[in-house]
Design a protein around this motif. Structure first.
Motif, short mmCIF file in Angstrom:
data_model
loop_
_atom_site.label_atom_id
_atom_site.label_comp_id
_atom_site.label_asym_id
_atom_site.label_seq_id
_atom_site.Cartn_x
_atom_site.Cartn_y
_atom_site.Cartn_z
N UNK A 1 0.84 -1.19 0.00
CA UNK A 1 0.00 0.00 0.00
C UNK A 1 0.88 1.25 0.00
N UNK A 2 0.27 2.37 -0.28
CA UNK A 2 0.99 3.64 -0.24
C UNK A 2 1.21 4.06 1.21
N UNK A 3 2.43 4.41 1.54
CA UNK A 3 2.69 5.00 2.84
C UNK A 3 2.32 6.46 2.85
N UNK A 4 2.37 7.09 4.02
CA UNK A 4 2.16 8.53 4.06
C UNK A 4 3.43 9.23 3.60
N UNK A 5 3.30 10.50 3.30
CA UNK A 5 4.47 11.29 2.90
C UNK A 5 5.49 11.31 4.03
N UNK A 6 5.02 11.45 5.27
CA UNK A 6 5.94 11.45 6.41
C UNK A 6 6.69 10.12 6.51
N UNK A 7 5.98 9.02 6.34
CA UNK A 7 6.63 7.71 6.38
C UNK A 7 7.65 7.58 5.26
N UNK A 8 7.30 8.06 4.07
CA UNK A 8 8.25 8.04 2.96
C UNK A 8 9.49 8.85 3.29
N UNK A 9 9.29 10.06 3.81
CA UNK A 9 10.42 10.92 4.17
C UNK A 9 11.32 10.23 5.18
N UNK A 10 10.72 9.66 6.21
CA UNK A 10 11.50 8.99 7.25
C UNK A 10 12.30 7.83 6.68
N UNK A 11 11.68 7.05 5.80
CA UNK A 11 12.37 5.91 5.20
C UNK A 11 13.50 6.33 4.27
N UNK A 12 13.27 7.40 3.51
CA UNK A 12 14.32 7.91 2.63
C UNK A 12 15.53 8.34 3.45
N UNK A 13 15.28 9.09 4.51
CA UNK A 13 16.38 9.57 5.34
C UNK A 13 17.08 8.42 6.06
N UNK A 14 16.32 7.44 6.48
CA UNK A 14 16.91 6.26 7.13
C UNK A 14 17.82 5.52 6.15
#
Length: 442
Positions: A160-173
């Motif tokens: 499923x699509x994550x939220x924008x915040x979840x995407x941001x956190x995962x990208x930075x991680x």
């Protein structure tokens, strides 16, 4: 994400050594060359939807993109979505492989590259398909994109699509992990592979997109002050785009005779006789100072006899045999991000000094004040034709500038309208019921 799912499972099972994994990751780099990704389309998306350029429909390419009239069956979002998830598939095989044989430091460095690749891919998807700039969709809680971290595992086939915040956190991680795993002593001397400094640069880019200026200042500062990269001089500026791995490039897409995209290259969409659909607007030409190297005929000139249309000449210059590398991250971009962060953090004099490093090396007039308007202006001058303009418009909350009613045929598009995001490909929604369509598209 069907192309990712159809990649051979044997590829994962048969990767047993460092060299096997290197081959897989090189496959990811190769996929980034594709016209649907950095070979052409990803860059054109940022130019044709802006006050920099438009599609003249010479070969009917990028018409719906330029007019911001895409539909759910449009080929552009579909092809780019699929190609990026293919690249992510390669990265995930490398990241998740356990027990491969070979030098431990080299294996760590390779996995670090894979994390950086996965982060960039998801960020590119997010800025195309995310709902964060669309009115009443939730901002950072709006729908982002599926963040895929496995390769064909049973529980991850229909994400499923994550939220924008979840995407941001995962990208930075992922970028933090990339920095941890990579060792600068193992960096390839070409600019065709991710390094820890390219991961720092990407962190700065992503953070600026979401106005996290404390992060931007830290990460951009690491790159700018590393001493590894040098701003191109006016005399050497053209070499950035005609020679490989110049001192101002941090990461680029390698192109050679075997990778020749022909008419589907950036060179030929900007000025090729067969295609040549993407034409610059007079408004872009007029922002340059007289004497600025970027205003000379070596970089931008009239489209035939027109005084309203111009052609990109200096960037991606080879049309007959398009083998020029495609810079994805340059030190000039990171210097301007550093200036932006310093300004936002109240360090105005330092911001002005960083900002003026660019025009001082372009035979252009320097600025007397560091303002966001001036930084965005210099970004537009320096990064024109490289795919940044739409994101600069969107991330700063601007309506879509309408500077030529005849050529820019998207009309009065206001910030927050659904057109600021691409539609999710209809084929993806048909294949994966967990993915919801973007607001405004049916």
């Amino acid at each position: 994400m069907e192309p990712t799912l159809t990649q051979s499972k044997d590829l994962e099972q048969n990767t047993k050594t460092l060299e096997d994994l290197r081959t897989v990751l090189n496959g990811g780099y190769d996929r980034m060359q594709h016209p649907s990704y950095y070979g052409r389309d990803m860059i054109i998306y940022g130019e044709a939807r802006s006050d920099n350029a438009f599609s003249n429909a010479n070969s009917n390419r990028f018409v719906t993109v330029s007019q911001m009239k895409m539909i759910i069956t449009d080929a552009y979002p579909n092809n780019t979505w699929n190609k990026i998830y293919e690249v992510i598939g390669n990265a995930n095989i490398v990241i998740n492989k356990q027990g491969a044989t070979g030098d431990a430091a080299q294996l760590s460095h390779l996995k670090g590259q894979a994390y950086a690749m996965r982060a960039l891919c998801h960020f590119d998807l997010l800025r195309l398909f995310g709902q964060h700039f669309i009115t009443a969709q939730g901002g950072m809680n709006a729908l982002g994109v599926p963040y895929v971290t496995t390769f064909r595992e049973a529980g991850g086939l229909f994400p499923a699509r994550g939220t924008v915040q979840q995407n941001y956190d995962n990208i930075m991680k992922d970028l933090d992990q990339a920095i941890t795993l990579m060792n600068s002593s193992l960096d390839n001397q070409t600019k065709h592979y991710f390094t820890s400094y390219s991961a720092n640069a990407l962190k700065a880019r992503v953070a600026a997109y979401f106005k996290r200026y404390d992060v931007v200042e830290k990460e951009a500062g690491i790159v700018v002050n590393s001493g590894r990269y040098t701003i191109a001089t006016a005399a050497g500026y053209a070499n950035t785009f005609s020679q490989n791995s110049t001192a101002n490039v941090i990461f680029s897409i390698a192109m050679n005779a075997n990778d020749n995209l022909g008419n589907n290259s950036l060179a030929n969409i900007y000025r090729g006789a067969a295609y040549g659909d993407i034409v610059a607007l007079k408004d872009l030409y007029d922002i340059y100072d007289n004497g600025d190297i970027r205003k000379t005929a070596a970089f931008i000139r009239n489209n035939g006899t027109s005084t309203e249309e111009y052609r990109n000449i200096g960037k991606y210059p080879s049309t007959a045999s398009p083998i020029d590398d495609i810079p994805v991250i340059r030190i000039e971009e990171i210097v301007l991000l550093y200036a932006e962060a310093l300004l936002a953090n109240g360090k105005v004099s330092q911001a002005l000094a960083e900002l003026n490093k660019i025009p001082a090396n372009r035979n252009a007039v320097t600025y007397t004040n560091a303002t966001m308007q001036n930084i965005l202006l210099e970004r537009r001058k320096e990064l024109a034709f490289e795919g940044f303009r739409f994101d600069d418009i969107a991330r700063t909350g601007m309506d879509m500038p309408l500077v030529d009613n005849l050529r820019q045929r998207y009309g009065n598009v206001k910030f927050g309208e659904y057109k600021y995001a691409f539609p999710i490909p209809d084929a993806e929604i048909s294949a994966n019921s967990n993915v919801k369509q973007n607001f405004g598209y049916k």
